[in-house]
Scaffold this motif. Structure first.
Motif, mmCIF file in Angstrom:
data_model
loop_
_atom_site.group_PDB
_atom_site.id
_atom_site.type_symbol
_atom_site.label_atom_id
_atom_site.label_comp_id
_atom_site.label_asym_id
_atom_site.label_seq_id
_atom_site.Cartn_x
_atom_site.Cartn_y
_atom_site.Cartn_z
ATOM 1 N N ASN A 84 -1.447 5.319 -36.830
ATOM 2 C CA ASN A 84 -2.715 4.732 -37.273
ATOM 3 C C ASN A 84 -3.213 3.615 -36.364
ATOM 4 O OD1 ASN A 84 -2.765 6.443 -39.444
ATOM 5 N ND2 ASN A 84 -1.720 5.011 -40.791
ATOM 6 N N LEU A 85 -2.499 3.332 -35.320
ATOM 7 C CA LEU A 85 -2.934 2.244 -34.428
ATOM 8 C C LEU A 85 -4.191 2.662 -33.656
ATOM 9 C CD1 LEU A 85 0.610 1.251 -33.122
ATOM 10 C CD2 LEU A 85 -0.813 -0.067 -34.702
ATOM 11 N N CYS A 86 -4.894 1.673 -33.158
ATOM 12 C CA CYS A 86 -6.170 1.929 -32.483
ATOM 13 C C CYS A 86 -6.002 2.839 -31.268
ATOM 14 C CB CYS A 86 -6.797 0.623 -32.031
ATOM 15 S SG CYS A 86 -7.813 -0.082 -33.294
ATOM 16 N N CYS A 121 -10.312 -8.426 -31.041
ATOM 17 C CA CYS A 121 -9.549 -7.927 -32.187
ATOM 18 C C CYS A 121 -8.089 -8.384 -32.062
ATOM 19 C CB CYS A 121 -9.625 -6.410 -32.242
ATOM 20 S SG CYS A 121 -8.973 -5.650 -30.757
ATOM 21 N N ILE A 364 -18.393 6.263 -36.934
ATOM 22 C CA ILE A 364 -17.445 5.312 -37.531
ATOM 23 C C ILE A 364 -16.044 5.750 -37.112
ATOM 24 C CG2 ILE A 364 -16.692 4.133 -39.624
ATOM 25 C CD1 ILE A 364 -19.289 4.842 -40.939
ATOM 26 N N ARG A 369 -10.734 0.740 -35.295
ATOM 27 C CA ARG A 369 -11.396 -0.006 -36.361
ATOM 28 C C ARG A 369 -12.277 -1.155 -35.889
ATOM 29 N NH1 ARG A 369 -6.585 1.726 -38.703
ATOM 30 N NH2 ARG A 369 -5.422 -0.142 -38.188
ATOM 31 N N PRO A 370 -11.882 -1.908 -34.839
ATOM 32 C CA PRO A 370 -12.766 -3.005 -34.432
ATOM 33 C C PRO A 370 -14.169 -2.521 -34.044
ATOM 34 C CG PRO A 370 -10.603 -3.268 -33.448
ATOM 35 C CD PRO A 370 -10.609 -1.916 -34.095
ATOM 36 N N ALA A 372 -15.543 0.021 -35.511
ATOM 37 C CA ALA A 372 -16.105 0.673 -36.699
ATOM 38 C C ALA A 372 -16.660 -0.326 -37.708
ATOM 39 C CB ALA A 372 -15.033 1.519 -37.370
ATOM 40 N N THR A 373 -16.271 -1.579 -37.570
ATOM 41 C CA THR A 373 -16.716 -2.543 -38.575
ATOM 42 C C THR A 373 -18.214 -2.806 -38.426
ATOM 43 O OG1 THR A 373 -16.136 -4.375 -37.155
ATOM 44 C CG2 THR A 373 -14.482 -3.691 -38.745
ATOM 45 N N GLY A 374 -18.781 -3.212 -39.519
ATOM 46 C CA GLY A 374 -20.222 -3.481 -39.536
ATOM 47 C C GLY A 374 -21.047 -2.221 -39.702
ATOM 48 N N GLU B 67 -16.061 -1.325 -45.285
ATOM 49 C CA GLU B 67 -15.490 -0.007 -45.070
ATOM 50 C C GLU B 67 -14.059 0.062 -45.629
ATOM 51 O OE1 GLU B 67 -16.808 -1.934 -42.720
ATOM 52 O OE2 GLU B 67 -18.630 -0.907 -42.061
ATOM 53 N N PHE B 69 -11.422 1.201 -44.434
ATOM 54 C CA PHE B 69 -10.273 1.041 -43.536
ATOM 55 C C PHE B 69 -9.819 -0.412 -43.415
ATOM 56 C CE2 PHE B 69 -14.125 1.494 -40.845
ATOM 57 C CZ PHE B 69 -14.202 0.187 -40.382
ATOM 58 N N GLU B 99 -8.486 -10.881 -37.299
ATOM 59 C CA GLU B 99 -9.789 -10.244 -37.141
ATOM 60 C C GLU B 99 -10.381 -9.929 -38.515
ATOM 61 O OE1 GLU B 99 -11.436 -10.306 -34.661
ATOM 62 O OE2 GLU B 99 -12.960 -8.771 -34.801
ATOM 63 N N TYR B 107 -19.044 -10.779 -43.223
ATOM 64 C CA TYR B 107 -19.548 -9.871 -44.267
ATOM 65 C C TYR B 107 -20.073 -10.668 -45.467
ATOM 66 C CZ TYR B 107 -17.815 -5.402 -42.282
ATOM 67 O OH TYR B 107 -17.608 -4.277 -41.518
ATOM 68 N N ARG B 289 -2.612 -13.636 -34.637
ATOM 69 C CA ARG B 289 -3.240 -13.911 -33.345
ATOM 70 C C ARG B 289 -2.412 -14.848 -32.472
ATOM 71 N NH1 ARG B 289 -8.380 -12.134 -32.838
ATOM 72 N NH2 ARG B 289 -8.988 -13.699 -31.318
ATOM 73 N N ASP B 320 -2.652 -2.670 -37.854
ATOM 74 C CA ASP B 320 -3.013 -2.502 -36.448
ATOM 75 C C ASP B 320 -2.483 -3.694 -35.652
ATOM 76 O OD1 ASP B 320 -4.039 -1.143 -34.316
ATOM 77 O OD2 ASP B 320 -6.060 -1.952 -34.527
ATOM 78 N N TRP B 324 2.221 -2.392 -32.927
ATOM 79 C CA TRP B 324 2.297 -2.512 -31.467
ATOM 80 C C TRP B 324 3.607 -3.175 -31.045
ATOM 81 C CZ3 TRP B 324 -0.979 0.480 -29.246
ATOM 82 C CH2 TRP B 324 -2.234 0.701 -29.813
#
Lengths: 420, 336
Positions: A84-86, A121, A364, A369-370, A372-374, B67, B69, B99, B107, B289, B320, B324
């Motif tokens: 599921n990682l970017c 992100c 989307i 995800r970064p 896809a937001t907004g 969203e 996710f 983030e 939002y 971060r 996410d 990593w």
């Protein structure tokens, strides 16, 4: 992208391919330094210090266009990273960890002298740190502060009033970071940084972006778009990677001139244009044929993506007395402008009105995800202004989740039901 | 377990309870969304500092904006704020610590702009950075000063008193950490005891914490199969620990602000209290971060030296961040 209607599109493709071949030759045969960075970095500084830059996003797009994303994403899981990682920003890292030049596009990326990224992100600092470790090279990170005053009409303020728009304390900080980056680049390149040369380069970028602005205006006003979206992207992004250089300025001018000529002669990209489509999101690099797939049946032509329009609105800066501060203002909020409310939704809706958009497809990317937001704010804002929206839950680089036929059917049904 | 534990459990489970009572009693309540907001500033300003947390299943009313996710905690907080569950807050401070929190701020601000929703309290973004260098430190300190100003510039004496109170708690949490390694309590119990910190008035928490520690100190070690160290972000529930411990293992520490790292550090009590408080949050608070990785992993590397049998990573589906680092952390653990 199959058909190229503009001469300059072919030239841009050849230029970028030759540039990369030369880069590999310079790096492998002559041990010249180069850099890998995120796309939203101040590439101007690297150019001035004679360090060619490979953008991570460009490299991801190449991997994806060569249909290698599935291979690398599977390899990523085998390496112990969960699925599921970017995706978008990590393909390059995986191609390096995989260490198979016979598989990687054009033999893969050689070791860079430096890697650099803005920490927008939370995942990018990890990707770049792991990537730099595997190359055994330096990673120079630029931290990312947040705007707290958010006037919705940022594009009307960013050219002249950037000091207030992006907030002085943030510009102080980003300028400080950029001067730190310059010190690193001086060490690597052995060259001394020249602030006057930066001012000159910034003026060059302005000239380039003004050509793009003229191109945008012509595309917006022409009865039918003179240039397809995919061709816009090839031309604009090749220039942006080399922005402010003599080649980029000249190429932007050629692009503008070809559009002007086509407009003057009433040449449309697709003569049967009936519906003007907007693409919201990063390019669909693994299936660029998607962008022309709705022309014949519906006369639906993609006329807009962020890439060209963001050139003038995102990059133009006037008041270059302190060129480093002006450069800081160019990069300090790029993410917020393109992906975060209120800036992304307000700008995209403004662009939809200006370009007489009939319908929008909003990508989307769940796998990135970064980016896809907004999205819901964008969709809602477009719909409130009368533009029907189809949200496509798909990834710009991961072709595994993309069922070409199903996606085309989805768009066709959307056009039939909501646009015609 | 004794009455004190049940007090702590009540507040762990009823996260708005104290905040609402404070509000009803006329005390201004300031909410914050994670561990990098200096609660000492809020407390010194005379406000009750309450961690805003939520766990929602039905997102009707907010799903048109945020969203799916997004991680469950961020979605839940967003949902509860815009549907009026926290409208009693005088101020909501959101740090730039992940983030997701940055987006939460944007939002909420956007919903407020578009709908004039009166339930959304005043929002404040605390732009604390987590890269560890002199520029980031200076920027972050200025942000800290600005937050202090926004909170009415509490004086040094008030800051000092809050610093000492939080230090007293940290000393006891250090005792709790030692008890965990002596196998005197389960990880689930520990999460409850620690987590209640965020949802209680501090002097009351201190009293109950002392009582519960007295009780735990007289226990015999639990018979267990192996000692587990958990690393994860946002362990705001006990489900993960329950799933580990039902098989006979024991979680003895967590590299997360909901667990072993909740109280931060014991701050120096001499010198300028503002500087000491700032240092705790800038240099010692865990955050997704925190950069570079060498610094971000230093705590877990130390913790691995304490006779740990297994390192278990908490990575919910939407992770996410830790994903990593997983291969690197697991490889480090295997080698050491």
């Amino acid at each position: 992208m199959s058909e190229k209607q503009l001469k300059c599109t072919t030239e841009a493709g050849i230029y970028q391919k030759n540039w990369f071949a030369q880069l590999r030759k310079d790096v492998f045969e002559e041990n010249k330094p180069y850099a890998i960075t995120q796309a939203d970095m101040p590439l101007e500084l690297f150019a001035l210090m004679g360090l060619p830059v490979v953008s991570n996003q460009w490299w991801s797009a190449i991997i994806s266009a060569k249909q290698l994303s599935a291979y690398y994403l599977e390899r990523r899981e085998e390496m112990g990273f969960h699925k599921n990682l970017c995706t978008y920003c990590s393909l390059g890292m995986v191609s390096t960890l995989d260490d198979k030049p016979e598989v990687a596009p054009w033999g893969g990326l050689p070791k860079p002298a430096i890697m650099s990224a803005r920490l927008t992100c939370d995942c990018i600092q990890r990707i770049f740190e792991l990537w730099a470790r595997s190359f055994e090279t330096v990673f120079y990170a630029l931290d990312s502060t947040a705007n707290t005053t958010l006037p919705p009409n940022w594009w009307e303020l960013s050219r002249y009033d950037w000091e207030q728009l992006y907030q002085p304390h943030r510009l102080d900080f980003m300028s400080g970071q950029l001067w730190g980056l310059v010190s690193e680049l001086e060490k690597i390149s052995g060259k001394r940084f020249d602030i006057d040369a930066l001012k000159q380069l910034m003026e060059g970028v302005n000239e380039q972006e003004k050509y793009f602005e003229e191109a945008c205006e012509m595309i917006a006003q022409a009865p039918k778009t003179p240039v397809r979206m995919a061709e816009q992207i090839t031309n604009v992004m090749t220039c942006q990677w080399h922005r402010g250089s003599a080649w980029a300025i000249e190429h932007a001018r050629k692009f503008r001139d070809e559009i002007r000529e086509r407009t003057a002669n009433n040449i449309a990209a697709y003569e049967g244009e009936q519906i003007r489509l907007m693409w919201v999101g990063a390019g669909l690099w693994h299936d660029t044929g998607f962008y022309t797939a709705f022309e014949e049946e519906f006369g639906a032509v993609f006329v807009w993506s962020m890439y060209l329009a963001f050139g003038p609105d995102g990059y133009l800066r006037y008041g270059l007395e302190d060129p480093m501060r002006a450069l800081a203002s160019r990069v300090v909020s790029m993410n917020e402008q393109l992906h975060n409310p209120p800036w992304a939704n307000e700008w995209i809706t403004h662009q939809a009105r200006k370009n007489r958009i009939d319908a929008a497809i909003v990508l989307i990317p769940k796998g990135t995800r970064p980016s896809a937001t907004g999205s819901y704010f964008i969709s809602r804002s477009l719909e409130d202004s009368g533009v029907p929206v189809l949200e496509l839950w798909a990834d710009m680089v991961d072709g595994r989740s993309w069922d070409q036929e199903e996606m085309r059917n989805m768009v066709s049904n959307f056009i039939r039901q909501s646009v015609l | 377990m004794n009455e004190a534990y049940h007090q702590l459990l009540f507040h762990y489970q009823n996260r708005k309870d104290t905040a609402q009572k404070m509000f009803e009693a006329g005390v201004p309540v300031t909410g914050y969304t994670s561990n990098t907001v200096p609660v000492e500033l809020i407390e010194a300003s005379g406000h009750y500092a309450c961690l805003v947390d939520a766990d929602v299943d039905d997102f009707t009313g907010s799903e048109q904006y945020m969203e799916a996710f997004f991680d469950r905690r961020t979605r839940s907080i967003f949902h509860e704020i815009i549907t009026g569950k926290w409208s009693f807050l005088k101020l909501l401070i959101i740090p730039r610590t992940s983030e997701a929190e940055h987006k939460l701020y944007l939002y909420l601000k956007e919903v407020k702009r578009l709908t004039q929703n009166p339930d959304i309290p005043e929002l404040y973004l605390f732009d604390l950075l987590h890269t560890q260098n002199s520029l980031s430190r200076e920027y972050s300190f200025q942000q800290f000063v600005q937050l202090r100003h926004h909170l009415g510039n509490p004086d040094d004496q008030a800051l000092y008193e809050s610093l000492v109170r939080n230090n007293n708690i940290q000393h006891l949490l250090n005792n709790l950490a030692a008890y965990r390694h002596q196998l005197l309590l389960t990880g689930v119990e520990a999460l409850v005891i620690i987590g209640a910190l965020y949802f209680m008035e501090k002097s009351e928490y201190l009293i109950q914490l002392k009582k519960v520690l007295d009780k735990i100190g007289s226990r015999l070690p639990l018979p267990i199969k192996e000692k587990i160290l958990v690393k994860g972000y946002g362990l705001n529930h006990t489900r993960f620990h329950e799933s580990i411990e039902k098989h006979g293992s024991l979680v003895v520490a967590e590299d997360d602000w909901w667990g072993s790292r909740a109280g931060g550090i014991v701050m120096e009590e001499s010198g300028d209290p503002a500087e000491k408080i700032f240092e705790k949050y800038y240099a010692h608070a865990p955050s997704p971060r925190l950069f570079p990785m060498e610094i971000a992993h230093s705590w877990v590397h130390e913790a691995m030296k304490n006779g740990i049998d297994q390192l278990v990573l908490y990575m919910p589906e939407e992770d996410d961040v830790l994903g990593w680092e997983a291969p690197l952390l697991l490889s480090y653990f295997m080698k050491n």
